[in-house]
Design a protein around this motif. Structure first.
Motif, PDB file in Angstrom:
ATOM      1  N   PHE A   1       0.828  -1.204   0.000  1.00 21.14           N
ATOM      2  CA  PHE A   1       0.000   0.000   0.000  1.00 21.14           C
ATOM      3  C   PHE A   1       0.866   1.260   0.000  1.00 21.14           C
ATOM      4  CE2 PHE A   1      -4.409  -1.308   0.774  1.00 21.14           C
ATOM      5  CZ  PHE A   1      -4.237  -2.661   1.004  1.00 21.14           C
TER       6      PHE A   1
ATOM      7  N   ASN B   1       0.546   3.841   1.876  1.00 16.29           N
ATOM      8  CA  ASN B   1       0.873   4.245   3.240  1.00 16.29           C
ATOM      9  C   ASN B   1       1.169   3.012   4.088  1.00 16.29           C
ATOM     10  OD1 ASN B   1       1.010   5.176   5.814  1.00 16.29           O
ATOM     11  ND2 ASN B   1      -0.916   6.327   5.752  1.00 16.29           N
TER      12      ASN B   1
ATOM     13  N   ASP C   1       1.417   2.575   7.090  1.00 16.77           N
ATOM     14  CA  ASP C   1       0.588   2.459   8.289  1.00 16.77           C
ATOM     15  C   ASP C   1      -0.729   1.722   8.009  1.00 16.77           C
ATOM     16  OD1 ASP C   1       2.367   3.675  10.059  1.00 16.77           O
ATOM     17  OD2 ASP C   1       1.701   5.667   9.442  1.00 16.77           O
ATOM     18  N   ASP C   2      -1.130   1.658   6.722  1.00 13.39           N
ATOM     19  CA  ASP C   2      -2.334   0.887   6.370  1.00 13.39           C
ATOM     20  C   ASP C   2      -2.037  -0.605   6.317  1.00 13.39           C
ATOM     21  OD1 ASP C   2      -3.779   3.173   6.119  1.00 13.39           O
ATOM     22  OD2 ASP C   2      -3.551   3.324   3.947  1.00 13.39           O
ATOM     23  N   GLN C   3      -0.755  -0.944   6.354  1.00 12.89           N
ATOM     24  CA  GLN C   3      -0.362  -2.331   6.124  1.00 12.89           C
ATOM     25  C   GLN C   3       0.201  -3.004   7.369  1.00 12.89           C
ATOM     26  OE1 GLN C   3       1.158  -2.640   2.380  1.00 12.89           O
ATOM     27  NE2 GLN C   3       1.426  -4.820   2.452  1.00 12.89           N
TER      28      GLN C   3
END
Ligand SMILES: Nc1ncnc2c1ncn2[C@@H]1O[C@H](COP(=O)(O)OP(=O)(O)O)[C@@H](O)[C@H]1O
Ligand SMILES: [Mg+2]
Length: 242
Positions: free
Chosen positions: A93, A95, A97-99
């Motif tokens: 992804f 970002n 932080d989405d992963q």
């Protein structure tokens, strides 16, 4: 539609379309057809909103195509194949932080193999090798939320690479990275043999890493060819919002 392509085709997309519910009816992708051969590194370019992320979502099974057909590494992209598809098509992804969602780097990168049934020992070995390949073996015990942006992106990449996907999909991998981190990530990506499709605004990345460029505008493929040729036509790029 036959199930597997000629040997070496990792992606076969024919007339793909996609739409988001709640949007005014304009499709986010329209009539997308292309093939990617094993080992190809393709830059996916286009202005904001062109459909780059959406195409990566469709290729990785995150959102279903609305129409057309898609075969990834011999797997027809259909609901019943999603689990198998996600193992073969890994999306990093935009970002990290989405992963990243487990507390430590080691736990986070272990999640995929464990989830697909690998034992503790095998998982440990695969995680160790993957972190080493990316030059971040020393981060293994660190808390993910304490890492720098560049480190997080490498950890997110590790969490995908540890699954040994045939197709690696990267969404704006250089976004938010400083010069040193960009250089390091580019070197890492150059050393990987996977088939890659990389959504990027970065013409340097496209030129140094990718042989081929697919240019999207308003959900359609407007150009598909050698990077230098696609990026050489300034007037055309301007017309398509680049
Ligand atoms: N979750 C969503 N819901 C509704 N529309 C969306 C959503 N995500 C993207 N879109 C729309 O789909 C189109 C393609 O977006 P996207 O694939 O994110 O483009 P890109 O990655 O090239 O910037 C845009 O018009 C965008 O507004
Ligand atoms: Mg995007």
């Amino acid at each position: 539609m036959t199930e597997s392509g000629p040997a070496g085709d990792i992606v076969r997309a024919e007339g793909l379309s996609a739409a988001y519910s709640g949007r005014d009816g304009t499709p986010a992708l329209l009539d997308i057809s292309f093939r990617a051969a094993a080992g190809e590194k393709i830059a996916l370019m286009g202005a904001n909103g062109a459909g780059k992320s959406t195409l990566l979502f469709v290729l990785s099974g995150v959102i279903p195509p609305l129409g057309g057909s898609l075969v990834v590494n011999g797997i027809p992209v259909l609901k019943e194949n999603l689990r198998e598809l996600r193992k073969t098509a890994g999306l990093v992804f935009q970002n990290p932080d989405d992963q990243i969602f487990m507390p430590t780097v080691e736990d986070d990168v272990s999640f995929g193999p464990r989830n697909y049934g690998a034992g503790v020992e095998e998982t440990g070995e695969r995680v160790r090798k993957t972190l080493e390949t990316l030059g971040i073996g020393d981060l293994s015990k660190r808390l993910a939320h304490h890492l720098s942006g560049g480190e997080k992106r490498l950890v997110a990449l590790a969490g995908i690479l540890v699954m040994e996907p045939a197709l690696l999909l990267l969404d704006e991998p250089l976004a938010f990275l400083d010069t040193a981190a960009r250089r390091r990530l580019l070197a890492v990506l150059a050393g990987l043999s996977q088939t890659m499709i990389i959504a990027t605004h970065d013409t340097d990345l496209a030129r140094t890493l990718c042989g081929r460029c697919i240019l999207l505008q308003k959900g359609r493929v407007r150009a598909d060819g050698p990077v230098d040729e696609v990026l050489a036509d300034g007037a055309r790029l301007e017309k398509w919002g680049l």
